[in-house]
Motif scaffolding. Structure first.
Motif: not given
Length: 533
Positions: A146, A191, A195, A198, A484, A518-519
């Motif tokens: 990640a 990956r 993301h 998540m 992304n 993911q943040y």
């Protein structure tokens, strides 16, 4: 962004737009041209090899001959930002006063996904899928993945990144069968999924975050979208296989000047003006698909028209990607699905009893299956023309080259009847299989390129949606590069179409941003807790 200021200044009513391929990316692109760019529908032309539009969003058949869906697409709110933007604009067929999205929202409020039996073993025991069976090394490998920038991963595979024991975890069974990942696929794509989804990590075992259409995606999305476009005079040319593009390279950039295609085995050419637009779906997951029957196995085709077109383009313009990275590995990208139509409800009722899953709940995977077989019983009816007394469900096997546990044949060599016998074995009802099969029609489907978009790749293997210095050419779909975002989703195709239209025509309206769950601290906390369950 493209450098095509000269063409952007042209009146939309004075330009034509050509879409190569009739999948959801092209349909969305045509809708965005009409809705957001003011291009008259009569100036938009969709060229499709098949006689039906929709690409991988398919659904066909009758109760007498059996229904077919090659695959089913799961949706997720709010991460399908561009898809919702499109579906909110198109009226449904059942109720023109409500959008496709509104009908879908109502359906999902009524039938919320919650898998009771995500995994089942050979003794028909329901496995506890809430614990992912991680060892500390697995958690650290996931964390490291990640945090590692995509540019440093190159063409690394999943099996090169993780230890061998990772592929025996409950998590891997859930992950692989939910998203169709294989150990030899790209760790970059894994990956991206980590993301993008998540927020779904803690509930992979229940699939609570999954949204679905009321019917199959052809009936629920493609049919109303096609009708909306036809009402605006968009032209659909079925039976039209595009074989080549004439692209000139000059100081001002690259420009498509002609489209070559075959219709009824007759070659034809469309002359393209510099101010016209060309959108190409370069590759298709369902290219080369083959259907079997109750007494015949499907065949394996190793070529696909959309990939062949892409290969012809890059012969003279290698900067437009590397189709061989995706199309030349059929043994690694194929798997097989099957659609079962039931005249009598006995088998469906048995499935509900043994799995404890009501129709519409979720995905059931048989962990001891040599084929790694899974089944999905959607909410009924799953087709708009499906009678109340007819039932339909769908399944697939990720290892079609393996011999069955009960039927000692490779899945890819099995008839529909033999696939049903294998399924009955895993359901623990082989003694009743004859009576179940008597009232069933099982149509298998081999898809040689279904996970080709997951193959290991390096930067440049997928062309940008609007390549640098392109004046009138854009690429759409699963094999164009969108930073992304995740392939093998409807969202990826729709987003590529929106990016292409907005870029080439300099639309002032912004493309919706990709959600960044993911943040979010709460999401990260939930993920950490789930990894230690």
């Amino acid at each position: 962004m493209s450098d095509n200021s000269a063409t952007q200044s042209v009146d939309p009513a004075e330009r034509d737009a050509y879409f190569v391929g009739g999948g959801i990316a092209s349909l969305a692109g045509a809708a965005f041209l009409v809705r957001d760019a003011g291009v008259p529908g009569e100036n938009i032309h969709i060229l499709e090899k098949l006689d039906v539009m929709g690409g991988a969003l398919d659904g066909s058949g009758t109760p007498e001959d059996g229904y077919v869906i090659r695959g089913g697409r799961m949706f997720n709110y709010p991460t399908y930002e561009c898809t919702w933007d499109l579906l909110e604009s198109v009226p449904s067929l059942e109720d023109p006063d409500r959008s496709i999205k509104a009908v879908m929202d109502e359906f999902n409020e009524r039938y919320e996904s919650y898998a009771e039996t995500r995994l089942m073993d050979e003794e028909q025991e329901i496995l506890d899928a809430s614990s992912y069976d991680f060892e500390m090394e697995h958690r650290l490998s996931l964390l490291q993945l990640a945090l590692t920038p995509e540019r440093k991963l190159g063409d690394t595979t999943i099996e090169e990144w993780f230890s061998e024991s990772f592929f025996d975890t409950t998590f891997w069974y859930l992950w692989a069968t939910t998203f169709a990942f294989q150990p030899w696929h790209s760790v970059v794509e894994m990956r991206r999924y980590m993301h993008r989804f998540m927020h779904e990590f803690p509930r992979l075992d229940t699939l609570e975050g999954v949204d679905r259409t009321k019917y199959n995606q052809y009936d629920s999305i493609v049919r109303p979208l096609v009708q909306w476009l036809k009402e605006r005079d968009v032209e659909f040319r079925g039976g039209c296989e595009v074989t080549a593009l004439d692209i000139t390279s000059m100081r001002g950039g690259k420009t498509v000047e002609a489209i070559h295609y075959e219709s009824d085995e007759t070659p034809n050419t469309i002359d393209v003006a510099p101010s016209d637009l060309v959108f190409v779906t370069n590759g298709s997951m369902t290219d080369g698909s083959s259907l079997g029957s109750m007494d015949e196995a499907p065949t394996l085709d190793t070529t696909g028209a959309s990939f062949e077109l892409w290969k012809s383009i890059v012969e003279d313009h290698p900067e437009f990607g590397n189709p061989s990275a995706f199309a030349d590995h059929v043994q690694e990208t194929k798997w097989e699905s099957f659609t079962v139509t039931l005249d009598e409800p006995d088998l469906l009722e048995y499935i509900i009893e043994v799995t404890r899953e009501e129709p519409g709940n979720g995905l059931v995977t048989f962990t001891d299956s040599n084929w790694l077989m899974s089944i999905v019983v959607a909410g009924q009816p799953h087709f708009a023309n499906q009678p109340e007394d007819v039932k339909v469900f769908w399944g697939y096997g990720l290892f079609p080259e393996a011999k069955g546990n009960y039927i000692e044949k490779r899945m890819e060599d099995c008839t529909g009847e033999e696939i049903l016998e294998e399924l009955c074995y895993h359901l623990g009802c082989s003694d009743r299989s004859s009576s179940f099969i008597e009232s069933a029609t099982c149509i298998p489907c081999m898809m040689p390129f279904i996970t080709s978009q997951f193959m290991p790749r390096t930067p440049g293997d997928r062309p940008d949606v609007v390549p640098a210095r392109s004046n009138n050419l854009a690429f759409l779909g699963q094999f164009a590069e969108l930073p992304n975002d995740v392939v093998f989703t409807v969202e990826y195709s729709v987003r590529s179409a929106m990016v292409a239209v907005y870029d080439l025509l300099d639309i002032e309206r912004d493309v919706p941003k990709i959600s960044a769950h993911q943040y979010e601290p709460e999401v990260l906390m939930d993920v950490a807790q789930a990894s230690f369950r």
